[in-house]
Write a protein that holds these residues in place. Structure first.
Motif, PDB file in Angstrom:
ATOM      1  N   LYS A   1       2.911   3.820   1.407  1.00  0.00           N
ATOM      2  CA  LYS A   1       2.197   3.591   2.669  1.00  0.00           C
ATOM      3  C   LYS A   1       0.817   2.968   2.459  1.00  0.00           C
ATOM      4  O   LYS A   1       0.468   2.002   3.129  1.00  0.00           O
ATOM      5  CB  LYS A   1       2.071   4.886   3.463  1.00  0.00           C
ATOM      6  CG  LYS A   1       3.382   5.344   4.059  1.00  0.00           C
ATOM      7  CD  LYS A   1       3.192   6.619   4.835  1.00  0.00           C
ATOM      8  CE  LYS A   1       4.501   7.134   5.363  1.00  0.00           C
ATOM      9  NZ  LYS A   1       4.329   8.415   6.064  1.00  0.00           N
TER      10      LYS A   1
ATOM     11  N   GLN B   1       9.208   3.691   5.169  1.00  0.00           N
ATOM     12  CA  GLN B   1       7.746   3.770   5.167  1.00  0.00           C
ATOM     13  C   GLN B   1       7.154   2.967   6.331  1.00  0.00           C
ATOM     14  O   GLN B   1       6.227   3.425   6.995  1.00  0.00           O
ATOM     15  CB  GLN B   1       7.181   3.269   3.839  1.00  0.00           C
ATOM     16  CG  GLN B   1       7.653   4.046   2.616  1.00  0.00           C
ATOM     17  CD  GLN B   1       6.903   5.344   2.434  1.00  0.00           C
ATOM     18  OE1 GLN B   1       5.841   5.377   1.830  1.00  0.00           O
ATOM     19  NE2 GLN B   1       7.455   6.428   2.942  1.00  0.00           N
TER      20      GLN B   1
ATOM     21  N   GLY C   1       2.557   9.322   0.461  1.00  0.00           N
ATOM     22  CA  GLY C   1       3.796   8.637   0.145  1.00  0.00           C
ATOM     23  C   GLY C   1       3.441   7.512  -0.803  1.00  0.00           C
ATOM     24  O   GLY C   1       2.335   6.975  -0.757  1.00  0.00           O
TER      25      GLY C   1
END
Length: 113
Positions: free
Chosen positions: A26, A59, A23
């Motif tokens: 993150k 997140q 992601g």
């Protein structure tokens, strides 16, 4: 010359790591928490300028569900929330640090072009 093919079948440790830190944000969130230990939501939002408030919340929620970060809520007016790495989350330090070192090398190489 034959190309090396990595065996990433079920249970692959690289795939497991990527599931947690993949992601766009993150790894960056973890990086900031490694450097500051505790960050308020607003601090993280300022650090991740291109990350929307909603994406940051998602997140952070994923990282919390995975046991990487701990969310602390303080009953103040207004309500305050901060985040810190769990002991398990701190075990990602060598991974994130290596990514930072490599990223600096890449940035320097890109500047020279």
């Amino acid at each position: 010359m034959p190309r090396h093919i990595y065996d990433c079948n079920e249970g692959c440790p690289v795939e497991s790591t990527l599931q947690i830190i993949s992601g766009k944000w993150k790894s960056v969130i973890i990086y900031h928490l490694l450097n500051k230990e505790v960050c308020h939501f607003g601090q993280l939002q300022r650090e991740l300028k291109d990350c929307s408030r909603r994406m940051l919340a998602l997140q952070l929620s994923d990282l919390e569900k995975d046991g990487i970060i701990q969310k602390n809520i303080y009953q103040a007016d207004p309500l305050r929330t901060d985040y810190q790495l769990t002991e398990f989350g701190k075990t990602l330090a060598p991974v994130i640090s290596s990514m930072a070192v490599w990223g600096k090398l890449y940035n320097q190489k890109s500047i020279r072009k």
